[in-house]
Design a protein around this motif. Sequence first.
Motif, PDB file in Angstrom:
ATOM      1  N   ALA A 183       0.829  -1.206   0.000  1.00  0.00           N
ATOM      2  CA  ALA A 183       0.000   0.000   0.000  1.00  0.00           C
ATOM      3  C   ALA A 183       0.864   1.256   0.000  1.00  0.00           C
ATOM      4  N   SER A 184       1.940   1.227   0.769  1.00  0.00           N
ATOM      5  CA  SER A 184       2.850   2.374   0.814  1.00  0.00           C
ATOM      6  C   SER A 184       3.530   2.589  -0.530  1.00  0.00           C
ATOM      7  N   HIS A 185       3.955   1.500  -1.147  1.00  0.00           N
ATOM      8  CA  HIS A 185       4.606   1.574  -2.459  1.00  0.00           C
ATOM      9  C   HIS A 185       3.639   2.127  -3.504  1.00  0.00           C
ATOM     10  N   ALA A 186       2.417   1.624  -3.507  1.00  0.00           N
ATOM     11  CA  ALA A 186       1.423   2.096  -4.472  1.00  0.00           C
ATOM     12  C   ALA A 186       1.117   3.578  -4.267  1.00  0.00           C
ATOM     13  N   ALA A 187       1.012   3.994  -3.007  1.00  0.00           N
ATOM     14  CA  ALA A 187       0.741   5.401  -2.716  1.00  0.00           C
ATOM     15  C   ALA A 187       1.904   6.276  -3.168  1.00  0.00           C
ATOM     16  N   ALA A 188       3.119   5.774  -2.998  1.00  0.00           N
ATOM     17  CA  ALA A 188       4.297   6.531  -3.432  1.00  0.00           C
ATOM     18  C   ALA A 188       4.305   6.698  -4.943  1.00  0.00           C
ATOM     19  N   ARG A 189       3.952   5.660  -5.666  1.00  0.00           N
ATOM     20  CA  ARG A 189       3.914   5.746  -7.124  1.00  0.00           C
ATOM     21  C   ARG A 189       2.849   6.755  -7.587  1.00  0.00           C
ATOM     22  N   ARG A 190       1.703   6.758  -6.924  1.00  0.00           N
ATOM     23  CA  ARG A 190       0.679   7.752  -7.270  1.00  0.00           C
ATOM     24  C   ARG A 190       1.172   9.161  -6.982  1.00  0.00           C
TER      25      ARG A 190
END
Length: 214
Positions: free
Chosen positions: A199-206
């Motif tokens: 979830a943290s990785h996905a949020a960072a990419r966004r």
Amino acid sequence: MSHLLHLDASARRNSFSRELSRAFADAWLAARPGAAYTYRDLAADPVPHIDEAWTQLCDHILRHRITDVSRYHEAARTPAQRAAWKIVEPLLNELVAADVVLIGTPMYNFSIPSSLKAWLDQVTFPRMSLAGRRFVVTSARGGAYGPGTPREPVDHQERFLRDFLRGHFAVEDVTFIHAELVNALIDPELAHLRDRHAASHAAARRRVRQEAAR
């Protein structure tokens, strides 16, 4: 014309901080056809640590109150000082030419890699201002260090960079984008946190895409 200076500091060739910084650079450049771009890999091509000759350059600049970066070369008077300046000059030219500086860095031992610290030391001089420039830091951390977490007090990665850029260079526009809990992918004791890492990785990419569009 806009100019992006892109720095990577991770010792890993395939790292989350590199992935995020590359995604930002690609999106930023795609939105600005014709923009200038400079890349430096601080892990693959390390910047030397400062030496005594560098401190003499710094003393001369301070003593003579030289605030114009284009005049810093006047401080190099001896062979050793000229050798120190030869290291500084291309790094400083890249930094001054950029209006956006992108730093991809992991957290190592609660702080930043020595490769990034060496670069910062080389390009930092008394009363030197980078006001008006934008800094974006994409980072990866093995654990969770965000607000309210037990390890928030030992985050000397974001805190150091933010304090340094604002306190020394007078930079107000500083953005941090973190992918956290990356150790959950390799540490069996953290395996139960893999969903939180994802979830943290996905949020960072966004967030990277959003910030690149600014």
